[in-house]
Design a protein around this motif. Sequence first.
Motif, PDB file in Angstrom:
ATOM      1  N   THR A 185     -30.835  -6.705  -5.891  1.00  0.00           N
ATOM      2  CA  THR A 185     -31.684  -6.859  -4.700  1.00  0.00           C
ATOM      3  C   THR A 185     -31.254  -5.832  -3.670  1.00  0.00           C
ATOM      4  OG1 THR A 185     -30.225  -8.535  -3.759  1.00  0.00           O
ATOM      5  CG2 THR A 185     -32.088  -9.317  -5.097  1.00  0.00           C
ATOM      6  N   ARG A 186     -32.220  -5.335  -2.945  1.00  0.00           N
ATOM      7  CA  ARG A 186     -31.970  -4.369  -1.877  1.00  0.00           C
ATOM      8  C   ARG A 186     -32.708  -4.835  -0.639  1.00  0.00           C
ATOM      9  NH1 ARG A 186     -34.712   1.516  -1.697  1.00  0.00           N
ATOM     10  NH2 ARG A 186     -34.014   2.154   0.385  1.00  0.00           N
ATOM     11  N   ARG A 199     -21.390  -5.945  -4.068  1.00  0.00           N
ATOM     12  CA  ARG A 199     -22.207  -5.691  -2.876  1.00  0.00           C
ATOM     13  C   ARG A 199     -21.816  -4.350  -2.278  1.00  0.00           C
ATOM     14  NH1 ARG A 199     -21.268 -11.316  -2.289  1.00  0.00           N
ATOM     15  NH2 ARG A 199     -23.206 -12.541  -2.271  1.00  0.00           N
ATOM     16  N   PHE A 200     -22.829  -3.586  -1.882  1.00  0.00           N
ATOM     17  CA  PHE A 200     -22.611  -2.337  -1.150  1.00  0.00           C
ATOM     18  C   PHE A 200     -23.866  -2.062  -0.326  1.00  0.00           C
ATOM     19  CE2 PHE A 200     -24.112  -1.503  -5.424  1.00  0.00           C
ATOM     20  CZ  PHE A 200     -25.188  -0.634  -5.264  1.00  0.00           C
ATOM     21  N   ALA A 201     -23.646  -1.592   0.910  1.00  0.00           N
ATOM     22  CA  ALA A 201     -24.755  -1.394   1.850  1.00  0.00           C
ATOM     23  C   ALA A 201     -25.587  -2.674   1.891  1.00  0.00           C
ATOM     24  CB  ALA A 201     -25.578  -0.166   1.457  1.00  0.00           C
ATOM     25  N   ASP A 202     -26.905  -2.581   1.673  1.00  0.00           N
ATOM     26  CA  ASP A 202     -27.750  -3.776   1.669  1.00  0.00           C
ATOM     27  C   ASP A 202     -28.128  -4.195   0.258  1.00  0.00           C
ATOM     28  OD1 ASP A 202     -29.383  -1.622   1.110  1.00  0.00           O
ATOM     29  OD2 ASP A 202     -31.059  -2.308   2.348  1.00  0.00           O
ATOM     30  N   VAL A 203     -27.302  -3.786  -0.729  1.00  0.00           N
ATOM     31  CA  VAL A 203     -27.585  -4.033  -2.140  1.00  0.00           C
ATOM     32  C   VAL A 203     -26.639  -5.093  -2.695  1.00  0.00           C
ATOM     33  CG1 VAL A 203     -27.694  -3.005  -4.446  1.00  0.00           C
ATOM     34  CG2 VAL A 203     -28.407  -1.676  -2.452  1.00  0.00           C
ATOM     35  N   THR A 204     -27.206  -6.016  -3.476  1.00  0.00           N
ATOM     36  CA  THR A 204     -26.410  -7.016  -4.190  1.00  0.00           C
ATOM     37  C   THR A 204     -26.733  -6.931  -5.675  1.00  0.00           C
ATOM     38  OG1 THR A 204     -26.373  -8.522  -2.295  1.00  0.00           O
ATOM     39  CG2 THR A 204     -25.902  -9.465  -4.464  1.00  0.00           C
ATOM     40  N   VAL A 205     -25.697  -6.832  -6.485  1.00  0.00           N
ATOM     41  CA  VAL A 205     -25.851  -6.785  -7.940  1.00  0.00           C
ATOM     42  C   VAL A 205     -25.276  -8.076  -8.507  1.00  0.00           C
ATOM     43  CG1 VAL A 205     -25.296  -5.553 -10.059  1.00  0.00           C
ATOM     44  CG2 VAL A 205     -25.649  -4.277  -7.931  1.00  0.00           C
ATOM     45  N   ASP A 206     -26.135  -8.905  -9.102  1.00  0.00           N
ATOM     46  CA  ASP A 206     -25.716 -10.162  -9.715  1.00  0.00           C
ATOM     47  C   ASP A 206     -25.539  -9.917 -11.210  1.00  0.00           C
ATOM     48  OD1 ASP A 206     -25.660 -12.758 -10.931  1.00  0.00           O
ATOM     49  OD2 ASP A 206     -26.495 -13.586  -9.082  1.00  0.00           O
ATOM     50  N   VAL A 207     -24.286  -9.928 -11.657  1.00  0.00           N
ATOM     51  CA  VAL A 207     -23.986  -9.559 -13.041  1.00  0.00           C
ATOM     52  C   VAL A 207     -24.568 -10.561 -14.027  1.00  0.00           C
ATOM     53  CG1 VAL A 207     -22.134  -9.136 -14.698  1.00  0.00           C
ATOM     54  CG2 VAL A 207     -21.901  -8.350 -12.334  1.00  0.00           C
ATOM     55  N   ALA A 208     -24.348 -11.850 -13.772  1.00  0.00           N
ATOM     56  CA  ALA A 208     -24.793 -12.867 -14.723  1.00  0.00           C
ATOM     57  C   ALA A 208     -26.308 -12.964 -14.789  1.00  0.00           C
ATOM     58  CB  ALA A 208     -24.190 -14.213 -14.348  1.00  0.00           C
ATOM     59  N   ALA A 209     -26.962 -12.838 -13.630  1.00  0.00           N
ATOM     60  CA  ALA A 209     -28.423 -12.966 -13.590  1.00  0.00           C
ATOM     61  C   ALA A 209     -29.132 -11.673 -13.935  1.00  0.00           C
ATOM     62  CB  ALA A 209     -28.867 -13.430 -12.199  1.00  0.00           C
ATOM     63  N   HIS A 210     -28.372 -10.584 -14.056  1.00  0.00           N
ATOM     64  CA  HIS A 210     -28.964  -9.266 -14.361  1.00  0.00           C
ATOM     65  C   HIS A 210     -30.010  -8.882 -13.316  1.00  0.00           C
ATOM     66  CE1 HIS A 210     -26.966  -9.211 -18.244  1.00  0.00           C
ATOM     67  NE2 HIS A 210     -27.388 -10.446 -18.414  1.00  0.00           N
ATOM     68  N   THR A 211     -29.681  -9.060 -12.049  1.00  0.00           N
ATOM     69  CA  THR A 211     -30.630  -8.733 -10.979  1.00  0.00           C
ATOM     70  C   THR A 211     -29.977  -7.811  -9.964  1.00  0.00           C
ATOM     71  OG1 THR A 211     -30.015 -10.664  -9.661  1.00  0.00           O
ATOM     72  CG2 THR A 211     -31.853 -10.919 -11.207  1.00  0.00           C
TER      73      THR A 211
END
Length: 710
Positions: free
Chosen positions: A33-34, A19-31
Amino acid sequence: MMEPGNPATMGPAPPSRYRFADVTVDVAAHTVTRGGEDCALEPKAFAVLLELLRHAGDMVAKDDLLDAVWGHRHVTPGVLTRAIAQLRSALGDDAHDPRFIQTHHALGYRFIAGLEVEAPAPASGAAALPAREDAAAMPDPAGPVTAPARPRAWRWGLAALVLVGALAGAGAWVHWRSPERLPPAEASVAVLPFSTLSGAPGDAYFAEGLAVEMHGALAGVPGLKVAALQPAEGRREGDVRVLGRRLGVATVLDASVRREGQRMRIDARLSDTRNGFVLWSQTYDRDASDIFATQSEIAREVVRALLGVLPPDVPALDRRLRPTADLAAYEPYLHGLNLLRGTASLSELAEARRAFEAALERDPRFARAQAGLCRVGIREFEAKRDVGLYDAAQATCMKAARMDPALGEVSLALGDLYASRGEADAARKAYEDTLHDTALRPAAYIGLGRLAGTRDEDALAMDYFERARQLQPGSAAIHREIGYQHYLKGRLADAIASFRVATTLSPDDAGLWSSLGGLHLANGEREPAAAAFERSLSIEPGFAALSNLGTLRYEQGEYDEAAALYSRASELNPGDYRMVGNIADALAASSGGRGRANAAYRRAAEMAGRYVAIRSDDAEAKAWLAWYRANLDDEAAARRWLEDARRLGTARAEVALLGAMVHARLGDRDAARESMQEARALDVAEARLQAAPVLRQVTGGQEIASQGGG
């Protein structure tokens, strides 16, 4: 060197989320979101992001990223550049003022934001690693993000700025949208650029060139729908079903090429986009000299699989895939084509020229290589404004027309020739004749867009450029063309936005940075202009950036330094009237330089006169010729050329500014004030009006007759 992870050898399991700023990186789901909204990323872009996050705070070398994400380095560097551009767009990052991804020029990238790492929940068995080559494909971008480049030179008034001539909306960056789901046509195919499995220099463009030729051949088969040629970085991302839905095709053809000595191995396959199954595959292990026969066999298998039968004119299909009888001529031809497909700097144009000449030396009847040589010559003429280059290019183009007038590449080259000399109707017909070839369609749309722009048909020009952009998303050259059209209409903010996108997509293009700086300077923004000029010169010390930096110094009143920079630019491009005219302006503005300035104005006027004899539709060139004549006290000629420039109705802001300078130099204060007001109404920056010494008397400065121009 970073190595791809191996579950058997790695220690702690990798994070499950970043997570950084308003961004989430889901490694397993390959997604990604901002702000709670999903971001569409290609799998390779997602993998690049993961590598940067895993090494947050550290600079990751370009070669390491290519190794980690693509598995080898035998891909063009543009694949990484495009992935970074897509990430910046999705994350809302700015390459010029980054919050997340920082560029280390020519070295690599660094993730610089604060980062929260979430560990995975305990689970039995090996931890799942992010997929790479077999990752499920995410939607490809279909929004704005590469025409054959037009290194067209622009002038900005005063001591002229030189820019290379390229839809961004109100925002400065690329907008990506989810792909439209088109129903696939039954007999339809998308051709992906072929990949290379060998590491010899030139193998990447050789493999991609084979795909370009295959695409052109299949596009000529009646009853077969062929999608626009896909970018190199789009090759087989894992799930052809996504690509099929986006392009509306039933099948995808891709291949890998390996060359070792005189042997060549091609693994080709045709996949069904509705279920991902392979419909047909074949391995060809042949002598390299059999490349044309191999290409024909692949094309026949594709046609037979999709249409059930071979086309009636099989020899025509074979001829399209055998453009020359000499394999030694074919490889330099593909190299030249590869150079022309990008934004093509002057050094790259020179390399393309050598490649096409090498091909023609082996096969003097190679019509496509001759057409390529024609296009190189026209681009060099447009960039340098050297009349001698035009004469040579015209002879080259007419030779191509005599070789094979029905060839699509020849029609495209002739369109460029006719457009370069202002013959709009002939150019339009040539470009329209090119549209039947889907491989050449983006370049034809760009040509038609330029023609519409020179005729002040803004909506039509933007429509043509948008058509080209839809066929070639991610093209820096198309954003450059769009930026030039914004400039023609006086929309400087939009022009700057388009060029910012172009420099993000092609950050090592010196011409784009010089042009971006020129736009900033024209908009009264000297600090970012200076930074862009310095960036351009750090990449390649070209005449355009030197001249533009000279204009910045001129506007700052540093006339001697401006003259020195203009002289260096003229040494690099001695046939360009603009360089000579700039020197004259700097000399005229400096103390005691008027005598030398007159000689330079006379030479500039002669050179510009020869240029407008060819480019009779260039309003700015005619306005500059009026300015040179005014400085030579040739009032009748100055007024005549200025009226010709106004009558054309294009580049009105620049013509109005130059008109004010001409009237002021001739002593007509009322007409000068009227033209200055017109220039202001057309959004010419006040700083540019104030920077011209000849206009200061109109607003209360010294005597007009003693002033230089600018």
